[in-house]
Design a protein around this motif. Structure first.
Motif, PDB file in Angstrom:
ATOM      1  N   THR A  72       0.841  -1.204   0.000  1.00  0.00           N
ATOM      2  CA  THR A  72       0.000   0.000   0.000  1.00  0.00           C
ATOM      3  C   THR A  72       0.876   1.254   0.000  1.00  0.00           C
ATOM      4  OG1 THR A  72      -1.721  -1.200   1.208  1.00  0.00           O
ATOM      5  CG2 THR A  72      -1.860   1.204   1.219  1.00  0.00           C
ATOM      6  N   ALA A  73       1.893   1.270   0.847  1.00  0.00           N
ATOM      7  CA  ALA A  73       2.798   2.431   0.906  1.00  0.00           C
ATOM      8  C   ALA A  73       3.503   2.637  -0.427  1.00  0.00           C
ATOM      9  CB  ALA A  73       3.820   2.235   2.022  1.00  0.00           C
ATOM     10  N   THR A  74       3.933   1.556  -1.047  1.00  0.00           N
ATOM     11  CA  THR A  74       4.595   1.662  -2.355  1.00  0.00           C
ATOM     12  C   THR A  74       3.648   2.296  -3.369  1.00  0.00           C
ATOM     13  OG1 THR A  74       5.987  -0.246  -1.873  1.00  0.00           O
ATOM     14  CG2 THR A  74       5.716   0.335  -4.195  1.00  0.00           C
ATOM     15  N   ASN A  75       2.389   1.882  -3.360  1.00  0.00           N
ATOM     16  CA  ASN A  75       1.403   2.453  -4.285  1.00  0.00           C
ATOM     17  C   ASN A  75       1.121   3.918  -3.973  1.00  0.00           C
ATOM     18  OD1 ASN A  75       0.974   0.187  -5.942  1.00  0.00           O
ATOM     19  ND2 ASN A  75      -0.409  -0.707  -4.441  1.00  0.00           N
ATOM     20  N   ILE A  76       1.073   4.261  -2.696  1.00  0.00           N
ATOM     21  CA  ILE A  76       0.850   5.658  -2.298  1.00  0.00           C
ATOM     22  C   ILE A  76       1.991   6.529  -2.816  1.00  0.00           C
ATOM     23  CG2 ILE A  76       0.806   7.245  -0.316  1.00  0.00           C
ATOM     24  CD1 ILE A  76      -0.669   4.989   1.243  1.00  0.00           C
ATOM     25  N   LYS A  77       3.212   6.081  -2.629  1.00  0.00           N
ATOM     26  CA  LYS A  77       4.385   6.872  -3.024  1.00  0.00           C
ATOM     27  C   LYS A  77       4.582   6.903  -4.537  1.00  0.00           C
ATOM     28  CE  LYS A  77       5.364   8.126   1.074  1.00  0.00           C
ATOM     29  NZ  LYS A  77       5.144   9.511   1.452  1.00  0.00           N
ATOM     30  N   ARG A  78       3.954   6.008  -5.245  1.00  0.00           N
ATOM     31  CA  ARG A  78       4.098   5.923  -6.698  1.00  0.00           C
ATOM     32  C   ARG A  78       3.257   6.978  -7.421  1.00  0.00           C
ATOM     33  NH1 ARG A  78       2.949   0.202  -8.126  1.00  0.00           N
ATOM     34  NH2 ARG A  78       5.025  -0.111  -7.302  1.00  0.00           N
ATOM     35  N   LEU A  79       2.158   7.399  -6.840  1.00  0.00           N
ATOM     36  CA  LEU A  79       1.239   8.335  -7.495  1.00  0.00           C
ATOM     37  C   LEU A  79       1.594   9.784  -7.189  1.00  0.00           C
ATOM     38  CD1 LEU A  79      -2.163   6.557  -6.741  1.00  0.00           C
ATOM     39  CD2 LEU A  79      -0.882   6.516  -8.879  1.00  0.00           C
ATOM     40  N   ASP A  80       1.606  10.615  -8.206  1.00  0.00           N
ATOM     41  CA  ASP A  80       1.896  12.039  -8.013  1.00  0.00           C
ATOM     42  C   ASP A  80       0.931  12.676  -7.016  1.00  0.00           C
ATOM     43  OD1 ASP A  80       4.077  12.163  -9.680  1.00  0.00           O
ATOM     44  OD2 ASP A  80       2.939  12.835 -11.435  1.00  0.00           O
ATOM     45  N   GLN A  81      -0.333  12.300  -7.078  1.00  0.00           N
ATOM     46  CA  GLN A  81      -1.371  12.883  -6.231  1.00  0.00           C
ATOM     47  C   GLN A  81      -1.161  12.562  -4.748  1.00  0.00           C
ATOM     48  OE1 GLN A  81      -5.285  11.893  -7.635  1.00  0.00           O
ATOM     49  NE2 GLN A  81      -6.272  12.442  -5.719  1.00  0.00           N
ATOM     50  N   THR A  82      -0.500  11.448  -4.441  1.00  0.00           N
ATOM     51  CA  THR A  82      -0.398  11.001  -3.053  1.00  0.00           C
ATOM     52  C   THR A  82       1.033  10.839  -2.545  1.00  0.00           C
ATOM     53  OG1 THR A  82      -0.552   8.691  -3.777  1.00  0.00           O
ATOM     54  CG2 THR A  82      -2.610   9.786  -3.177  1.00  0.00           C
ATOM     55  N   LYS A  83       2.001  11.042  -3.404  1.00  0.00           N
ATOM     56  CA  LYS A  83       3.396  10.729  -3.041  1.00  0.00           C
ATOM     57  C   LYS A  83       3.933  11.523  -1.852  1.00  0.00           C
ATOM     58  CE  LYS A  83       5.473  13.921  -6.287  1.00  0.00           C
ATOM     59  NZ  LYS A  83       6.152  14.084  -7.547  1.00  0.00           N
ATOM     60  N   ASP A  84       3.376  12.696  -1.585  1.00  0.00           N
ATOM     61  CA  ASP A  84       3.877  13.524  -0.492  1.00  0.00           C
ATOM     62  C   ASP A  84       3.131  13.328   0.828  1.00  0.00           C
ATOM     63  OD1 ASP A  84       5.858  14.665  -2.095  1.00  0.00           O
ATOM     64  OD2 ASP A  84       4.459  16.160  -2.881  1.00  0.00           O
ATOM     65  N   VAL A  85       2.151  12.439   0.846  1.00  0.00           N
ATOM     66  CA  VAL A  85       1.404  12.185   2.080  1.00  0.00           C
ATOM     67  C   VAL A  85       2.278  11.349   3.011  1.00  0.00           C
ATOM     68  CG1 VAL A  85      -0.672  11.159   3.091  1.00  0.00           C
ATOM     69  CG2 VAL A  85      -0.792  12.230   0.822  1.00  0.00           C
ATOM     70  N   PRO A  86       2.570  11.857   4.217  1.00  0.00           N
ATOM     71  CA  PRO A  86       3.401  11.091   5.145  1.00  0.00           C
ATOM     72  C   PRO A  86       2.676   9.833   5.632  1.00  0.00           C
ATOM     73  CG  PRO A  86       3.028  13.334   5.954  1.00  0.00           C
ATOM     74  CD  PRO A  86       2.209  13.164   4.737  1.00  0.00           C
ATOM     75  N   ILE A  87       3.455   8.798   5.874  1.00  0.00           N
ATOM     76  CA  ILE A  87       2.916   7.523   6.349  1.00  0.00           C
ATOM     77  C   ILE A  87       3.595   7.168   7.668  1.00  0.00           C
ATOM     78  CG2 ILE A  87       2.754   5.036   5.887  1.00  0.00           C
ATOM     79  CD1 ILE A  87       2.938   5.783   2.862  1.00  0.00           C
TER      80      ILE A  87
END
Length: 188
Positions: A72-87
């Protein structure tokens, strides 16, 4: 959160865990922060939620059926829209020691083991909420500055055009343009 905060500054917190008890515990700890809390019971649900709205941060369980926390984290960081959301990864104390390294390698901002200290979790989440708000304020300031720069550029082009004409300049109009340029520069 202060009463002056606008809706735009409200920062959603995405909780991702397949266990209902864990989601309830997280909500109990974070509810006093008065920020919108969204639940996701899987990595797939988390991705859908992230594509629907902005979040200040994601609290992500490592061990879930289907798409686990790392995927899930890999997918989050892969998208421009979500890549900057801290996990912030959350995992059980009995999990493999290599999980922390793997979590940071996939882009985690932090890593906590369960059971976690509620005060520590709330403090860490508060820091990310403040960072989110400050980033939003900075984005708004930069947007306003960009608009003012465009207005200034337009005024300067008009002034240059007026001065390049062979006809004598209209002094009252010239003064008005200079006054408008000073007003725009004074805003910066």
């Amino acid at each position: 959160m202060s009463a002056e905060a606008t809706t735009d500054e409200r920062a959603g917190i995405l909780l991702v865990d397949d266990m209902e008890d864990n989601l309830i515990a997280l909500e109990a700890v974070l509810g006093s922060l008065n920020e919108p809390i969204v639940r996701a019971r899987s990595g797939e649900e988390a991705m859908k939620a992230l594509l629907r709205q902005r979040f200040a941060l994601v609290l992500l369980d490592v061990r879930m059926p289907g798409m686990d926390g790392f995927e899930t984290a890999t997918n989050i960081k892969r998208l421009d829209q979500t890549k900057d959301v801290p996990i912030i990864f959350l995992t059980g104390a009995e999990d493999e020691p290599g999980y922390a390294f793997r979590g940071y390698a996939t882009g985690a901002a932090d890593y906590l083991t369960k059971p976690f200290d509620p005060w520590v979790l709330r403090a860490k989440v508060s820091v990310f909420l403040d960072l989110y708000r400050k980033n939003r304020q900075l984005e708004q300031l930069l947007s306003r500055e960009h608009i003012q720069t465009k207005q200034l550029s337009t005024q300067l082009e008009a002034l240059e055009e007026q001065l390049s004409d062979d006809t004598p300049p209209d002094l009252p109009d010239l003064r008005a343009r200079v006054h408008e340029i000073r007003r725009l520069v004074g805003k910066g």
